[in-house]
Each structure stands twice: as C-alpha cells, then as structure tokens.
Write an enzyme that holds these catalytic residues in place. Sequence first.
Site, PDB file in Angstrom:
ATOM      1  N   PHE A   1       0.858  -1.190   0.000  1.00  0.00           N
ATOM      2  CA  PHE A   1       0.000   0.000   0.000  1.00  0.00           C
ATOM      3  C   PHE A   1       0.890   1.234   0.000  1.00  0.00           C
ATOM      4  CE2 PHE A   1      -2.416   3.556   1.514  1.00  0.00           C
ATOM      5  CZ  PHE A   1      -3.568   3.455   0.746  1.00  0.00           C
TER       6      PHE A   1
ATOM      7  N   ASP B   1       9.158   3.034   2.151  1.00  0.00           N
ATOM      8  CA  ASP B   1       7.960   3.804   2.475  1.00  0.00           C
ATOM      9  C   ASP B   1       7.674   3.593   3.961  1.00  0.00           C
ATOM     10  OD1 ASP B   1       5.416   4.725   2.994  1.00  0.00           O
ATOM     11  OD2 ASP B   1       4.530   3.964   1.136  1.00  0.00           O
TER      12      ASP B   1
ATOM     13  N   LYS C   1       2.068  11.282   7.190  1.00  0.00           N
ATOM     14  CA  LYS C   1       1.233  11.027   8.372  1.00  0.00           C
ATOM     15  C   LYS C   1       1.759  11.755   9.630  1.00  0.00           C
ATOM     16  CE  LYS C   1      -1.296   7.158   6.618  1.00  0.00           C
ATOM     17  NZ  LYS C   1      -0.966   5.963   5.899  1.00  0.00           N
TER      18      LYS C   1
HETATM   19  C1  LIG Z   1      -1.152   6.035   4.355  1.00  0.00           C
HETATM   20  C2  LIG Z   1      -0.048   5.493   3.531  1.00  0.00           C
HETATM   21  C3  LIG Z   1       0.269   6.052   2.280  1.00  0.00           C
HETATM   22  C4  LIG Z   1      -0.564   7.140   1.632  1.00  0.00           C
HETATM   23  O1  LIG Z   1      -0.612   8.311   2.361  1.00  0.00           O
HETATM   24  P1  LIG Z   1      -1.782   9.375   2.038  1.00  0.00           P
HETATM   25  O2  LIG Z   1      -1.438  10.550   2.901  1.00  0.00           O
HETATM   26  O3  LIG Z   1      -3.069   8.725   2.410  1.00  0.00           O
HETATM   27  O4  LIG Z   1      -1.696   9.680   0.588  1.00  0.00           O
HETATM   28  C5  LIG Z   1       1.357   5.543   1.595  1.00  0.00           C
HETATM   29  N1  LIG Z   1       2.095   4.533   2.104  1.00  0.00           N
HETATM   30  C6  LIG Z   1       1.814   3.965   3.287  1.00  0.00           C
HETATM   31  C7  LIG Z   1       2.687   2.865   3.801  1.00  0.00           C
HETATM   32  C8  LIG Z   1       0.724   4.410   4.034  1.00  0.00           C
HETATM   33  O5  LIG Z   1       0.425   3.819   5.199  1.00  0.00           O
END
Ligand SMILES: *Cc1c(COP(=O)(O)O)cnc(C)c1O
Length: 401
Positions: free
Chosen positions: A141, A226, A255
């Site tokens: 994700f 990520d 985040k």
């Molecule tokens: C939440 C998340 C994203 C996307 O972030 P958004 O601010 O919702 O675009 C990307 N990678 C990971 C691992 C995430 O948990």
Amino acid sequence: MTTSKEHIEITEKYGAHNYHPLPVVLARGQGAWVWDAEGKKYLDFLSAYSAVNQGHCHPRIVAALKEQADRITLTSRAFFNDQLGLFLKEACELAGMEMALPMNTGAEAVETAIKTVRKWGYRIKKVPADQAEIICCCDNFHGRTLTVVSFSSEPQYREDFGPFTPGFKLIPFGDAAALERAITKNTVAFLVEPIQGEAGVVVPPDGYLKQVRDICTRHNVLLCLDEIQTGLARTGKMFCFEHEGIRPDMLVVGKAISGGMLPVSLVLSSREILGLYRPGDHGSTFGGCPIGAAVGRAAIRVLVEEKLAERARELGEYFMGKLRSLAGKNKKIESVRGKGLLIGALLTPSAGKARPFCEKLMQQGLLCKETHERIIRFAPPLVIERADLDWAFDRVKAVLG
Ligand SMILES: *Cc1c(COP(=O)(O)O)cnc(C)c1O
C-alpha cells in the site's frame, strides 16, 4: 444541535461513498481519547492510520500551528520562508539523510520518490530512456494516485481506473531471493514498506531488510523505504529500518510528520540523488509551506523529547503479550503480530469477519478498524497510558475473548 445520526446521513448524502466508516461521529480529541457529537468518550486505537502518533491535539503542536497561523501560512516556493529550511534540516538530522523534498500527502511523496529514482536511473545509472523499472511487493500500500495504484495487487484499487503507468514489477513480500531474481540492468529501485500496514500488519522474516539492502547495493539498485506508516516512532524505533541496523537510499515519510494536523510529507535521500533536481522539474504549491513546516518541526520535537519510540516499544511488548495470551486460549484470535504499537490480530476462519467485532468494540468505547476481512489493527497514539491499554484489553477480551 445536529446529532451524530444526522451527521452520518448528511455525510452519506453529499459525500462520495469511497469509505465505509464505523458509525461514530467524532467531535473532539485529546491524547489517546476522542469524544463523539453527544459527548460519549472513546479510546482511539487507530490513530488515523498512524498519523496521530503524538496523540490528538498535542498542545505543543497546536501551539506551533496557531502561532504560525498568525504569522504566515503559505508563501509558495516562489519565495523562501523562515520555517522550511529549519524543518528540512531537522528532518534530515532525525533520519540521517542529506536532503529532503517536501510534499503534502503520502501518495504525493511516493509519486515524488518514483520520479526521483527514475531520474537517478537515467542520469546516473544510465538506463536507456523510458526503460526504468521499479520493483514493488504484492499486497503493498503506497497510496491512491493513478501511478501508485498502477502497481497495486489489490484488484479493487485498480478496477475502472486504467490505463495505468507502466514500469513496475511485483514480487512476493518478505522474499529476498525473489528480489534478486527480478532485478534487470534497467532496475532503478526497490520500493517497499518495512512492515506492510494496510495488508494487515505483515512483518517480514528477521533479516529481510538486511538482505534486500545487500542485494540492492550489489546490483546498484536504490532501496526506497515507504515509512509513512511504520516511521516516526510507531514500531519502537524512530524508523523501522533501525531494527535491522540498515540505511535506505531513500525514505518516504508522511502522516505523523505533522502529528495529524496538516498533510505534510517528505522524500529524504542523499545529495547525490535529490541534488539531481533543477528548478522547474517538480513542485507543489503547498509543499514546504511555512505552516506545514512549523507544525512538522513541533511534531518532530514531540517525538524525540517525549521518547515516543521507547514508549511504543515498551507498551507494544506489553499489549502484544496480553493479546497473545488470548490467542493461545480462545477460538477467535488465530495469531497476533506486529512491532511496537503497530499490531495486527488475525481472526480464525470460524470467527467470521472482523467488521462486526469492530462494531462491538466501538459500542464498548474502543475504536479499532478492520483491515481486509479477517484482521483487526491495534495502533493507539503512542502517548497512551499503560492503564488505558489495560482498559482497552478488558474490552478486547470481552469481545474477542
Ligand atoms: C497512508 C499510507 C500512504 C498514503 O498516504 P496518504 O497521505 O493517504 O496519501 C502511503 N504509504 C503507506 C505505507 C501508508 O500507510
């Protein structure tokens, strides 16, 4: 006064139904606790998917937001501002990186990381034009933009949205040998989450990050992590890669970098890589705005000064131990996995779907969210008190015990 029921009806009427929220309307938050429109209190066990690691409305971050709001909020990058440089310096020092590029949402930062590793591939690795390949993992994700869902293995994230961006290859998560087999002379990067959060808190085998680090180094492939969900103290270290003592070539954070106040994200890397950008190559009107930067600086200070990584490690071990004591005995929880306060409980096939359990937990005052059909994620704000975890565990035991 508008009731919770009315708020839900209005939201469902005027808002696109791209989410399926639990039927609770939150009106206020403080630390690990939130209150609904009628004043009923709940313990937040999701933390907005790890965006509020510092707790709701942390007073120091709120103060930074308010103070900056009174001074200047947005300059665009047409001019410098007196917060951005300091924010980037402090974020680089936190992550042990040399340069950073600010964006807003996580998905935008992932897009930026993709553009950056491609640029490096063409300029430095000398990959032929438009031939760059990026390797990613099944069940990843990384966000919802079109390029990012181009390499999702979740059919629903792609259905009706094609055509997609080419140049991505998928391999199984946690399998280092598969990475080595997938690399070609045109591979520029391996993009991976250190723990797959949305996939259901999937923790790879011990040594996985060390192995992929070694493979990437040997093949001149950039390791891009990520850490939008795993980073910033959530897993018991400031960054999840620290558990294996490795360093990525590129790091994506979002985040909790703003403590849940504003959309703020960063791509961090070396001077050799991020130094490739020239004016006009890439940009964002709000990316690097002074209000986001001021909030980011306060959010980092809270993570460090309140020792939230240590707290996540200690409290995570404590809570996971309690959950595992249930998994041994009952018929509803099959297994519990995670690191720090990023915890997933996999339900047994006979327990049925996770959603009804989340609804029952909500009625008991505990806000959790299912991920996929059979997994419940437990990820409270890292400022949570041990007594609150005990309170939460009593509810979990009542519903899942
Ligand atoms: C939440 C998340 C994203 C996307 O972030 P958004 O601010 O919702 O675009 C990307 N990678 C990971 C691992 C995430 O948990």
